[in-house]
Design a protein around this motif. Structure first.
Motif, PDB file in Angstrom:
ATOM      1  N   SER A 156       0.837  -1.196   0.000  1.00  0.00           N
ATOM      2  CA  SER A 156       0.000   0.000   0.000  1.00  0.00           C
ATOM      3  C   SER A 156       0.873   1.248   0.000  1.00  0.00           C
ATOM      4  O   SER A 156       2.050   1.205   0.389  1.00  0.00           O
ATOM      5  CB  SER A 156      -0.921  -0.004   1.219  1.00  0.00           C
ATOM      6  N   GLY A 157       0.295   2.329  -0.424  1.00  0.00           N
ATOM      7  CA  GLY A 157       1.014   3.598  -0.431  1.00  0.00           C
ATOM      8  C   GLY A 157       1.405   4.041   0.969  1.00  0.00           C
ATOM      9  O   GLY A 157       2.445   4.665   1.168  1.00  0.00           O
ATOM     10  N   THR A 158       0.588   3.689   1.944  1.00  0.00           N
ATOM     11  CA  THR A 158       0.883   4.046   3.334  1.00  0.00           C
ATOM     12  C   THR A 158       2.160   3.372   3.805  1.00  0.00           C
ATOM     13  O   THR A 158       2.990   3.995   4.475  1.00  0.00           O
ATOM     14  CB  THR A 158      -0.300   3.641   4.243  1.00  0.00           C
ATOM     15  N   VAL A 159       2.334   2.110   3.467  1.00  0.00           N
ATOM     16  CA  VAL A 159       3.539   1.383   3.876  1.00  0.00           C
ATOM     17  C   VAL A 159       4.777   1.993   3.220  1.00  0.00           C
ATOM     18  O   VAL A 159       5.824   2.131   3.855  1.00  0.00           O
ATOM     19  CB  VAL A 159       3.407  -0.122   3.543  1.00  0.00           C
ATOM     20  N   LEU A 160       4.663   2.389   1.970  1.00  0.00           N
ATOM     21  CA  LEU A 160       5.803   3.012   1.292  1.00  0.00           C
ATOM     22  C   LEU A 160       6.154   4.352   1.923  1.00  0.00           C
ATOM     23  O   LEU A 160       7.330   4.676   2.116  1.00  0.00           O
ATOM     24  CB  LEU A 160       5.504   3.175  -0.189  1.00  0.00           C
ATOM     25  N   VAL A 161       5.133   5.138   2.275  1.00  0.00           N
ATOM     26  CA  VAL A 161       5.376   6.423   2.940  1.00  0.00           C
ATOM     27  C   VAL A 161       6.006   6.194   4.315  1.00  0.00           C
ATOM     28  O   VAL A 161       6.934   6.898   4.709  1.00  0.00           O
ATOM     29  CB  VAL A 161       4.065   7.239   3.052  1.00  0.00           C
ATOM     30  N   LEU A 162       5.519   5.193   5.038  1.00  0.00           N
ATOM     31  CA  LEU A 162       6.105   4.860   6.334  1.00  0.00           C
ATOM     32  C   LEU A 162       7.568   4.450   6.198  1.00  0.00           C
ATOM     33  O   LEU A 162       8.407   4.814   7.024  1.00  0.00           O
ATOM     34  CB  LEU A 162       5.304   3.735   7.001  1.00  0.00           C
ATOM     35  N   ALA A 163       7.875   3.703   5.151  1.00  0.00           N
ATOM     36  CA  ALA A 163       9.263   3.288   4.927  1.00  0.00           C
ATOM     37  C   ALA A 163      10.163   4.497   4.694  1.00  0.00           C
ATOM     38  O   ALA A 163      11.274   4.565   5.240  1.00  0.00           O
ATOM     39  CB  ALA A 163       9.340   2.332   3.745  1.00  0.00           C
ATOM     40  N   VAL A 164       9.688   5.461   3.921  1.00  0.00           N
ATOM     41  CA  VAL A 164      10.483   6.675   3.652  1.00  0.00           C
ATOM     42  C   VAL A 164      10.663   7.485   4.937  1.00  0.00           C
ATOM     43  O   VAL A 164      11.771   7.949   5.242  1.00  0.00           O
ATOM     44  CB  VAL A 164       9.817   7.527   2.547  1.00  0.00           C
ATOM     45  N   ILE A 165       9.590   7.634   5.696  1.00  0.00           N
ATOM     46  CA  ILE A 165       9.671   8.403   6.941  1.00  0.00           C
ATOM     47  C   ILE A 165      10.612   7.727   7.935  1.00  0.00           C
ATOM     48  O   ILE A 165      11.463   8.392   8.543  1.00  0.00           O
ATOM     49  CB  ILE A 165       8.259   8.588   7.557  1.00  0.00           C
ATOM     50  N   GLU A 166      10.488   6.421   8.096  1.00  0.00           N
ATOM     51  CA  GLU A 166      11.354   5.702   9.026  1.00  0.00           C
ATOM     52  C   GLU A 166      12.810   5.727   8.581  1.00  0.00           C
ATOM     53  O   GLU A 166      13.716   5.852   9.406  1.00  0.00           O
ATOM     54  CB  GLU A 166      10.861   4.267   9.216  1.00  0.00           C
ATOM     55  N   LEU A 167      13.044   5.643   7.299  1.00  0.00           N
ATOM     56  CA  LEU A 167      14.406   5.730   6.779  1.00  0.00           C
ATOM     57  C   LEU A 167      14.998   7.115   7.051  1.00  0.00           C
ATOM     58  O   LEU A 167      16.169   7.239   7.434  1.00  0.00           O
ATOM     59  CB  LEU A 167      14.414   5.417   5.281  1.00  0.00           C
ATOM     60  N   THR A 168      14.193   8.147   6.889  1.00  0.00           N
ATOM     61  CA  THR A 168      14.643   9.513   7.174  1.00  0.00           C
ATOM     62  C   THR A 168      14.954   9.695   8.656  1.00  0.00           C
ATOM     63  O   THR A 168      16.004  10.251   9.015  1.00  0.00           O
ATOM     64  CB  THR A 168      13.576  10.530   6.725  1.00  0.00           C
ATOM     65  N   LEU A 169      14.058   9.235   9.527  1.00  0.00           N
ATOM     66  CA  LEU A 169      14.281   9.364  10.966  1.00  0.00           C
ATOM     67  C   LEU A 169      15.524   8.603  11.412  1.00  0.00           C
ATOM     68  O   LEU A 169      16.312   9.092  12.223  1.00  0.00           O
ATOM     69  CB  LEU A 169      13.051   8.865  11.734  1.00  0.00           C
ATOM     70  N   THR A 170      15.713   7.418  10.855  1.00  0.00           N
ATOM     71  CA  THR A 170      16.892   6.628  11.191  1.00  0.00           C
ATOM     72  C   THR A 170      18.167   7.304  10.721  1.00  0.00           C
ATOM     73  O   THR A 170      19.161   7.343  11.446  1.00  0.00           O
ATOM     74  CB  THR A 170      16.773   5.216  10.579  1.00  0.00           C
ATOM     75  N   SER A 171      18.131   7.868   9.524  1.00  0.00           N
ATOM     76  CA  SER A 171      19.311   8.571   9.002  1.00  0.00           C
ATOM     77  C   SER A 171      19.674   9.768   9.868  1.00  0.00           C
ATOM     78  O   SER A 171      20.850   9.990  10.165  1.00  0.00           O
ATOM     79  CB  SER A 171      19.053   9.030   7.568  1.00  0.00           C
ATOM     80  N   ILE A 172      18.680  10.525  10.287  1.00  0.00           N
ATOM     81  CA  ILE A 172      18.929  11.687  11.148  1.00  0.00           C
ATOM     82  C   ILE A 172      19.504  11.238  12.488  1.00  0.00           C
ATOM     83  O   ILE A 172      20.458  11.842  12.999  1.00  0.00           O
ATOM     84  CB  ILE A 172      17.636  12.508  11.343  1.00  0.00           C
ATOM     85  N   THR A 173      18.959  10.177  13.048  1.00  0.00           N
ATOM     86  CA  THR A 173      19.435   9.682  14.337  1.00  0.00           C
ATOM     87  C   THR A 173      20.880   9.223  14.252  1.00  0.00           C
ATOM     88  O   THR A 173      21.709   9.583  15.095  1.00  0.00           O
ATOM     89  CB  THR A 173      18.549   8.524  14.834  1.00  0.00           C
ATOM     90  N   ILE A 174      21.205   8.439  13.249  1.00  0.00           N
ATOM     91  CA  ILE A 174      22.581   7.938  13.090  1.00  0.00           C
ATOM     92  C   ILE A 174      23.546   9.088  12.801  1.00  0.00           C
ATOM     93  O   ILE A 174      24.662   9.114  13.322  1.00  0.00           O
ATOM     94  CB  ILE A 174      22.650   6.859  11.986  1.00  0.00           C
ATOM     95  N   LEU A 175      23.119  10.046  11.993  1.00  0.00           N
ATOM     96  CA  LEU A 175      23.961  11.205  11.716  1.00  0.00           C
ATOM     97  C   LEU A 175      24.241  11.997  12.992  1.00  0.00           C
ATOM     98  O   LEU A 175      25.387  12.416  13.229  1.00  0.00           O
ATOM     99  CB  LEU A 175      23.300  12.103  10.669  1.00  0.00           C
ATOM    100  N   ALA A 176      23.234  12.168  13.832  1.00  0.00           N
ATOM    101  CA  ALA A 176      23.428  12.872  15.104  1.00  0.00           C
ATOM    102  C   ALA A 176      24.391  12.112  16.015  1.00  0.00           C
ATOM    103  O   ALA A 176      25.225  12.718  16.694  1.00  0.00           O
ATOM    104  CB  ALA A 176      22.091  13.094  15.797  1.00  0.00           C
ATOM    105  N   VAL A 177      24.302  10.782  16.024  1.00  0.00           N
ATOM    106  CA  VAL A 177      25.233   9.973  16.813  1.00  0.00           C
ATOM    107  C   VAL A 177      26.664  10.199  16.338  1.00  0.00           C
ATOM    108  O   VAL A 177      27.583  10.398  17.134  1.00  0.00           O
ATOM    109  CB  VAL A 177      24.870   8.470  16.735  1.00  0.00           C
TER     110      VAL A 177
END
Length: 191
Positions: free
Chosen positions: A157-178
C-alpha cells in the motif's frame, strides 16, 4: 552585558569563581580548542529523543498497517532504545554542573565516552543496541522500498511506502546525530 545563559563549558580546571568570563569570551577563543560545545550536543541529544519518539509512533502505525508483521515495526524497539540511550547520555553528560574530567586512564581510548568506565560501559551498550536496531530498520525500509519483501504477492500500500520513507529519514537523522556527537566528543576531549 549579555543576558544569555552560559552555553559553552570551559574545559580548563584553572578557572575560578572570581573569573568573570561570559560565553562571548569563550566563543571568541578563535580556534575553538578548549571549549566544549555543550549547547550543540544538548540540541543533538534532544533531536535524537524527538526522532526516537517519532520512530516509535511510525513503527506503531506500521505494525497496525501491516497487520502485526514485524517488518517496519522494528522502529518501535529502535525508537525506544534511542530515547533510552539519548536520555541516559543527557543525564550523564559532562556539561551539567560543570565539566568533570574522565577517570579513565589518559591512554585509554574510551575517555571520551564518559567521566568513568562505570558510566561509559552502559552507554556503549545502550547505543550499540539502538544503532543495531536502526541498522535493521534501514535494511527493512530499503527492502520495502525495493519491493522485495517476503512472500507477499500483493502490491504494498502507499501508506507502507510512505512509512518506509519516513522511518528511513528518521533513522538517518538519528545515526547522523550519533556520528556528529561522537566526533565532537573525540575532538573536544581534553583529558
Amino acid at each position: 552585558m549579555s543576558c544569555r545563559k552560559e552555553s559553552l563549558c570551559p574545559l580548563s580546571s584553572d578557572l575560578t569563581a572570581t573569573d568573570r568570563r561570559t560565553s562571548d569570551d569563550f566563543a571568541t577563543n578563535g580556534s575553538g580548542v578548549g571549549v566544549y560545545p555543550f549547547a550543540l550536543v544538548l540540541r543533538l541529544r534532544v533531536l535524537q529523543v524527538v526522532c526516537g519518539i517519532s520512530a516509535l509512533v511510525m513503527g506503531t502505525v506500521a505494525l497496525i498497517e501491516e497487520r502485526g508483521e514485524l517488518n517496519l515495526a522494528v522502529a518501535v524497539p529502535a525508537g525506544c532504545a534511542t530515547v533510552l540511550a539519548a536520555g541516559a547520555s543527557i543525564h550523564t553528560s559532562r556539561g551539567f554542573s560543570g565539566y568533570k574530567p574522565s577517570t579513565c586512564g589518559s591512554s585509554s581510548s574510551l575517555r571520551f565516552l564518559g567521566p568513568s568506565a562505570r558510566v561509559a560501559v552502559p552507554l556503549v551498550i545502550l547505543w550499540a543496541v539502538a544503532c543495531s536496531l536502526h541498522a535493521a530498520l534501514v535494511f527493512q525500509a530499503t527492502w520495502t522500498l525495493a519491493g522485495k519483501r517476503g512472500s507477499e504477492s500483493s502490491e504494498l500500500s502507499g501508506t507502507v511506502l510512505v512509512l518506509a520513507v519516513i522511518e528511513l529519514t528518521l533513522t538517518s537523522i538519528t545515526i547522523l546525530a550519533v556520528l556528529v556527537i561522537l566526533r565532537i566528543d573525540c575532538r573536544y576531549d581534553p583529558d
